[in-house]
Design a protein around this motif. Structure first.
Motif, mmCIF file in Angstrom:
data_model
loop_
_atom_site.group_PDB
_atom_site.id
_atom_site.type_symbol
_atom_site.label_atom_id
_atom_site.label_comp_id
_atom_site.label_asym_id
_atom_site.label_seq_id
_atom_site.Cartn_x
_atom_site.Cartn_y
_atom_site.Cartn_z
ATOM 1 N N ILE A 1 38.100 31.235 56.218
ATOM 2 C CA ILE A 1 38.326 32.194 57.290
ATOM 3 C C ILE A 1 38.780 33.498 56.614
ATOM 4 C CG2 ILE A 1 39.705 32.684 59.357
ATOM 5 C CD1 ILE A 1 40.175 29.548 59.429
ATOM 6 N N HIS A 2 38.155 34.599 56.999
ATOM 7 C CA HIS A 2 38.463 35.881 56.378
ATOM 8 C C HIS A 2 39.237 36.772 57.343
ATOM 9 C CE1 HIS A 2 34.892 34.241 54.423
ATOM 10 N NE2 HIS A 2 35.397 34.763 53.324
ATOM 11 N N LEU A 3 40.388 37.221 56.889
ATOM 12 C CA LEU A 3 41.199 38.133 57.697
ATOM 13 C C LEU A 3 41.489 39.382 56.870
ATOM 14 C CD1 LEU A 3 43.953 35.688 59.061
ATOM 15 C CD2 LEU A 3 41.761 36.278 60.109
ATOM 16 N N THR A 4 41.761 40.463 57.561
ATOM 17 C CA THR A 4 42.223 41.667 56.876
ATOM 18 C C THR A 4 43.625 41.965 57.373
ATOM 19 O OG1 THR A 4 39.978 42.507 56.731
ATOM 20 C CG2 THR A 4 41.754 44.121 56.453
ATOM 21 N N ARG B 1 45.364 48.004 53.215
ATOM 22 C CA ARG B 1 44.661 46.823 53.723
ATOM 23 C C ARG B 1 44.263 45.880 52.601
ATOM 24 N NH1 ARG B 1 40.790 48.230 58.875
ATOM 25 N NH2 ARG B 1 42.424 49.226 60.108
ATOM 26 N N GLN B 2 44.306 44.615 52.907
ATOM 27 C CA GLN B 2 43.897 43.602 51.935
ATOM 28 C C GLN B 2 43.196 42.484 52.683
ATOM 29 O OE1 GLN B 2 46.879 42.230 48.918
ATOM 30 N NE2 GLN B 2 46.466 40.218 49.767
ATOM 31 N N ASP B 3 42.137 41.975 52.093
ATOM 32 C CA ASP B 3 41.431 40.841 52.696
ATOM 33 C C ASP B 3 42.041 39.548 52.190
ATOM 34 O OD1 ASP B 3 39.738 42.609 53.938
ATOM 35 O OD2 ASP B 3 38.282 42.579 52.299
ATOM 36 N N ILE B 4 42.252 38.624 53.085
ATOM 37 C CA ILE B 4 42.717 37.316 52.632
ATOM 38 C C ILE B 4 41.759 36.230 53.146
ATOM 39 C CG2 ILE B 4 45.136 37.966 52.364
ATOM 40 C CD1 ILE B 4 45.786 36.633 54.971
ATOM 41 N N GLU B 5 41.684 35.162 52.383
ATOM 42 C CA GLU B 5 40.806 34.039 52.736
ATOM 43 C C GLU B 5 41.668 32.811 52.949
ATOM 44 O OE1 GLU B 5 38.072 33.384 49.565
ATOM 45 O OE2 GLU B 5 36.599 34.756 50.438
ATOM 46 N N ILE B 6 41.401 32.103 54.027
ATOM 47 C CA ILE B 6 42.183 30.914 54.336
ATOM 48 C C ILE B 6 41.213 29.759 54.530
ATOM 49 C CG2 ILE B 6 43.879 29.918 55.940
ATOM 50 C CD1 ILE B 6 43.607 33.407 56.511
ATOM 51 N N MET C 1 39.498 33.201 64.447
ATOM 52 C CA MET C 1 40.131 34.423 63.922
ATOM 53 C C MET C 1 39.270 35.154 62.908
ATOM 54 S SD MET C 1 44.107 34.106 63.070
ATOM 55 C CE MET C 1 45.204 33.650 64.377
ATOM 56 N N GLU C 2 38.136 34.561 62.563
ATOM 57 C CA GLU C 2 37.257 35.148 61.547
ATOM 58 C C GLU C 2 37.037 36.649 61.798
ATOM 59 O OE1 GLU C 2 35.866 33.986 58.734
ATOM 60 O OE2 GLU C 2 34.786 35.876 58.453
ATOM 61 N N GLY C 3 37.282 37.435 60.770
ATOM 62 C CA GLY C 3 36.998 38.868 60.855
ATOM 63 C C GLY C 3 38.070 39.699 61.535
ATOM 64 N N ALA C 4 39.174 39.069 61.908
ATOM 65 C CA ALA C 4 40.218 39.819 62.616
ATOM 66 C C ALA C 4 41.024 40.689 61.644
ATOM 67 C CB ALA C 4 41.148 38.857 63.357
ATOM 68 N N ILE C 5 41.575 41.757 62.187
ATOM 69 C CA ILE C 5 42.420 42.653 61.395
ATOM 70 C C ILE C 5 43.791 42.731 62.075
ATOM 71 C CG2 ILE C 5 42.679 44.962 60.408
ATOM 72 C CD1 ILE C 5 39.695 45.364 60.695
ATOM 73 N N PHE C 6 44.829 42.436 61.294
ATOM 74 C CA PHE C 6 46.192 42.460 61.820
ATOM 75 C C PHE C 6 47.038 43.464 61.058
ATOM 76 C CE2 PHE C 6 44.656 38.115 62.579
ATOM 77 C CZ PHE C 6 44.945 37.961 63.923
ATOM 78 N N LYS C 7 47.865 44.173 61.779
ATOM 79 C CA LYS C 7 48.818 45.070 61.128
ATOM 80 C C LYS C 7 50.212 44.491 61.272
ATOM 81 C CE LYS C 7 50.554 49.815 61.154
ATOM 82 N NZ LYS C 7 50.482 49.987 59.687
ATOM 83 N N ILE C 8 50.941 44.470 60.168
ATOM 84 C CA ILE C 8 52.294 43.933 60.184
ATOM 85 C C ILE C 8 53.244 44.965 60.792
ATOM 86 C CG2 ILE C 8 54.195 43.201 58.682
ATOM 87 C CD1 ILE C 8 52.038 41.981 56.872
ATOM 88 N N LYS C 9 53.998 44.531 61.791
ATOM 89 C CA LYS C 9 54.855 45.464 62.512
ATOM 90 C C LYS C 9 56.338 45.101 62.469
ATOM 91 C CE LYS C 9 53.500 48.106 65.412
ATOM 92 N NZ LYS C 9 53.292 49.560 65.375
#
Ligand code: FES
Length: 106
Positions: free
Chosen positions: A2-5, A13-18, A94-102
């Motif tokens: 699963i790939h998230l940004t 931004r960083q891509d992570i793989e789960i 969640m594949e392809g989702a982008i989350f910002k840490i708040k």
């Protein structure tokens, strides 16, 4: 996989793989990826320090649950795209989702 940004508080931004089927919350994945997330309550949905903003979600995410909603209501900076990352299970949706840490940092 699963790939998230993930976008950190500085806008990097960083891509992570789960691996699929890992059955972790997004908060746990973020911590495992060494993001600075307090998660003071350990994922019980009562501290809000794991707050993230959903910048993009190609597939819809599960709806906000009641615990999450109550907590998000207490955050002045929360918006309609806000989620508690401990209440989101990481799965194929969640594949392809982008989350910002708040949430607040250490
Ligand atoms: S870790 Fe406390 S609300 Fe998510």
């Amino acid at each position: 996989m699963i790939h998230l940004t993930i976008e950190d508080r500085d806008g990097n931004r960083q891509d992570i793989e789960i691996p699929e089927g890992i059955n972790l919350s997004l908060m746990e994945v973020l911590k495992a990826s060494e993001y600075d997330i307090l998660a003071t309550c350990g994922g019980m949905g009562i501290c809000a320090t794991c707050h993230v903003q959903v910048l993009e979600a190609p597939n819809s995410l599960p709806p906000v649950n009641d615990t999450e909603l109550d907590m998000l209501d207490t955050l002045p900076e929360a918006g309609p795209d806000s989620r508690l990352s401990c209440q989101l299970r990481v799965n194929e949706d969640m594949e392809g989702a982008i989350f910002k840490i708040k949430g607040e940092s250490n």
